[in-house]
Design a protein around this motif. Structure first.
Motif, short mmCIF file in Angstrom:
data_model
loop_
_atom_site.label_atom_id
_atom_site.label_comp_id
_atom_site.label_asym_id
_atom_site.label_seq_id
_atom_site.Cartn_x
_atom_site.Cartn_y
_atom_site.Cartn_z
N LEU A 1 0.73 -1.80 0.18
CA LEU A 1 0.74 0.46 -0.06
C LEU A 1 1.22 0.65 0.02
O LEU A 1 0.49 1.87 -0.51
N ALA A 2 2.28 0.98 1.13
CA ALA A 2 2.57 2.61 0.92
C ALA A 2 3.66 2.24 -0.68
O ALA A 2 3.66 4.00 -0.26
N ARG B 1 1.88 1.65 -3.14
CA ARG B 1 1.13 2.58 -4.11
C ARG B 1 0.62 4.17 -3.96
O ARG B 1 0.72 5.22 -4.52
N ALA B 2 0.77 4.56 -2.65
CA ALA B 2 0.60 5.36 -1.63
C ALA B 2 1.90 6.42 -2.46
O ALA B 2 1.32 7.41 -3.08
N ASP C 1 1.40 7.81 -6.03
CA ASP C 1 0.24 8.60 -5.87
C ASP C 1 0.26 10.18 -5.36
O ASP C 1 -0.09 10.89 -6.02
N ASP C 2 1.23 10.32 -4.72
CA ASP C 2 1.38 11.41 -3.87
C ASP C 2 2.22 11.47 -2.47
O ASP C 2 2.41 10.57 -1.52
N ARG D 1 4.37 13.36 -0.99
CA ARG D 1 3.95 14.90 -0.02
C ARG D 1 2.87 13.60 0.94
O ARG D 1 2.93 13.65 2.55
N GLY D 2 2.19 13.52 0.85
CA GLY D 2 0.64 12.96 1.59
C GLY D 2 1.64 11.71 2.49
O GLY D 2 1.23 10.96 3.58
N ALA D 3 2.29 10.52 1.60
CA ALA D 3 2.82 9.65 2.43
C ALA D 3 3.57 9.98 2.89
O ALA D 3 3.62 9.21 4.49
N GLU D 4 4.68 10.93 2.71
CA GLU D 4 5.30 11.62 4.11
C GLU D 4 4.73 11.74 4.98
O GLU D 4 5.02 11.70 6.08
N MET D 5 4.12 13.27 4.66
CA MET D 5 3.18 13.45 6.14
C MET D 5 2.96 11.79 6.98
O MET D 5 1.92 12.37 8.43
N VAL E 1 5.29 7.50 6.19
CA VAL E 1 6.33 6.70 4.53
C VAL E 1 7.57 7.58 4.49
O VAL E 1 7.95 8.37 4.72
N ILE F 1 11.23 3.62 0.33
CA ILE F 1 10.19 2.66 -0.47
C ILE F 1 10.45 2.99 -2.09
O ILE F 1 10.42 1.48 -2.35
N THR G 1 -6.99 1.61 -12.97
CA THR G 1 -5.95 0.61 -12.84
C THR G 1 -6.66 -0.57 -12.31
O THR G 1 -6.74 -1.04 -12.40
#
Lengths: 290, 245
Positions: A169-170, A172-173, A176-177, A179-183, A186, A191, A290
């Motif tokens: 999931l990480a 894909r995250a 996908d985004d 920054r969002g993953a970092e926040m 992640v 990754i 997807t």
């Protein structure tokens, strides 16, 4: 041109098996491109290098199974090494796409020449003898459908991995985004590294299967890379099912051309498919989904 | 602190003389503030004052050129973003940064990534209690949500781990005006659960009405700070920042 039933079984069977092996290269390429934005021109090298490592180990008298395991471990290490030693140097740079394209192109040239120096020409991985069956009057080595089944199993495994595990999931995250993953905690560089390793393993396994069913040569890698890029574009960039669909399509077209028209027309036929898809559906077969 | 709510005197988050910017452009200059544990702090100010840059510095997405950030007294200035969450600090960014190709449920599951799903069922239930809409839409792609739903998801995702401080950057942005009071009620609810809040807003009046204390940010510096109720009564503040209402 009349196709007999025996030929049809042969063409379709071979096409699906070759297509599923190609899918492992293409999915590896697609995964790395999706997560890191790296158009990895060295993707096919993970297949040829893994295959030749196994050829070399078997040649030294090491058993087939330990050689395969060592080859796959080598693929993972090679993938991680490419990311850590080469790709990571370009993070945050302008022209990242172009830089990494040329860098991986360079890796391909190096890898191809090292393989040529060490192994010379065509080699094969001696596959295990698991018997054969007769289909439509033709004897079929069971190794072929088994290889296809292993490839399909790997693809199903990857699908489950990216849907139901935190690491998948990480990935894909991050794709996908970032920054969002970092926040949400992640570590995206980790990754990146793992994605390269996993992409290399998928393609490395295709190298094992390819080396048992066909013959490996130092240029097998670059040929598989060309196949994989074509497949990813035909299937629609970023689409998992599109990539698999396109792999099977390209496998079938390749098999048909090689059997009915002649081997030297194979790449012509494949690029014709690419051309037709780009004209009719520029976003690819399954682009945007997807 | 005359609010009836219990806010301890301990500083949850502390920015000391932060300066930051992008390349040549300096956006924040010697900025300092404290967030007390349990309170809602509203940072208000006009567009371009540096609110988003401040949020990025606090979360560790960009580094300050000068100054320090402390979390419960611990120096975290050099801690990368992905490790700050483990210290209880979360940010809901202005862009929301949702995983648009993933389902609502997957976004929430990813919210629990840093704790690898510890108490996941329980937290999921709490998020669905707070935002029942998300439960209805859990199988939908996040990219298909409306502005209000996307904001709920961004907040919900951040509540999937054990956070102590939630920073919200312009949460009302892109929301239909009639949804804003509802959103602010939810922020109050989250605060009532013991989570300290930093609320960055252009809607100064509403944000200060919700808050315990406030800061006015202008041209990258804090020009006024105090109890939110006092700021709402301050003629000068009203005239300059609250549209003379």
């Amino acid at each position: 041109m009349v196709v007999s039933i025996e030929q049809l079984v042969f063409i379709v069977g071979n096409g699906l098996i070759f297509g599923s092996i190609l899918a492992l290269v293409a999915v590896g390429l697609s995964l790395i491109f999706g997560v890191l934005d790296v158009p990895n021109f060295a993707q096919g090298e993970f297949a040829s290098v893994t295959g030749f490592v196994i050829v070399g180990l078997v040649g030294l008298g090491i058993g087939l199974v330990p050689s395969i395991i060592a080859g796959i471990v080598f693929a993972f290490v090679a993938g991680v090494a490419v990311e850590r030693l080469v790709i990571s140097k370009f993070y945050g740079r302008d022209e990242f796409l172009l830089l990494t394209f040329f860098a991986t192109f360079g890796i391909t040239i190096i890898s191809e020449n090292v393989l040529r120096q060490m192994f010379g020409g065509f080699r094969q991985i001696p596959g295990p003898d698991i018997g054969s069956i007769v289909v439509a009057g033709t004897s079929v080595n069971l190794l072929r459908p088994a290889a296809g089944a292993i490839a399909v199993g790997m693809l199903i495994g990857l699908y489950i991995f990216t849907r139901y595990t935190y690491m998948g999931l990480a990935m894909r995250a991050v794709a996908d985004d970032r920054r969002g993953a970092e926040m949400i905690g992640v570590n995206y560089e980790r990754i990146y590294m793992l994605t390269f390793g996993i992409g290399a393993v998928l393609t490395g396994i295709s190298g094992v299967l390819y080396g048992m069913l066909f013959t490996l040569s130092p240029t097998s890698g670059v040929a598989l890379t060309a196949f994989a890029f074509t497949i990813v574009v035909v299937g629609g960039v970023g689409s998992f099912f599109g990539t698999i669909l396109a792999s099977l399509l390209i496998g079938l077209v390749d098999s048909f051309t090689a059997t009915m028209v002649g081997s030297r027309w194979r790449f012509f036929a494949i690029f014709a498919v690419l051309f037709i898809v780009l004209v009719l559906r520029p976003e690819g077969l399954r682009g945007g989904s997807t | 602190m005359d609010s009836e709510k219990h806010t301890s005197e301990r500083n949850a988050l502390e920015a000391n003389e932060i300066s930051a910017g992008y390349g040549e452009a300096q956006v924040l200059r010697d900025l300092s503030f404290e967030l007390q544990e349990g309170e809602i702090l509203s940072i208000v100010g006009p567009n371009g004052a540096g609110k988003t840059t401040l949020m990025r510095v606090l979360m560790g997405l960009i580094g300050p050129t000068n100054g320090s950030v402390r979390l419960y007294g611990d120096q975290i200035t050099d801690l990368p973003a992905h490790e700050r969450l483990g210290h209880g600090l979360a940010l809901v960014s202005e862009e929301r940064n949702l995983f648009r190709e993933m389902s609502v449920k997957e976004n929430l599951v990813m919210g629990s990534y840093s704790e690898r799903g510890k108490n996941r069922g329980e937290r999921l239930e709490r998020v669905f209690d707070l935002f029942p809409r998300l439960e209805e839409r859990q199988d939908q792609h996040a990219g298909t949500l409306s502005g209000g739903e996307a904001q709920m998801l961004a907040i919900g995702r951040s509540l999937m781990t054990d956070i102590r401080i939630l920073m919200l950057d312009e949460p009302s942005l892109g929301l239909a005006p009639k949804l804003v009071p509802e959103l602010f009620d939810k922020i109050r609810e989250i605060n009532d659960d013991g989570i300290s809040i930093v609320l960055v807003e252009q809607r100064a009046q509403e944000a200060l009405q919700l808050a315990d204390s406030g800061c006015l940010l202008e041209n990258g510096a804090i020009v006024h700070r105090g109890a939110a109720a006092e700021m709402l009564d301050d003629e000068d503040v009203i005239e300059k920042y609250l549209g003379g209402a």
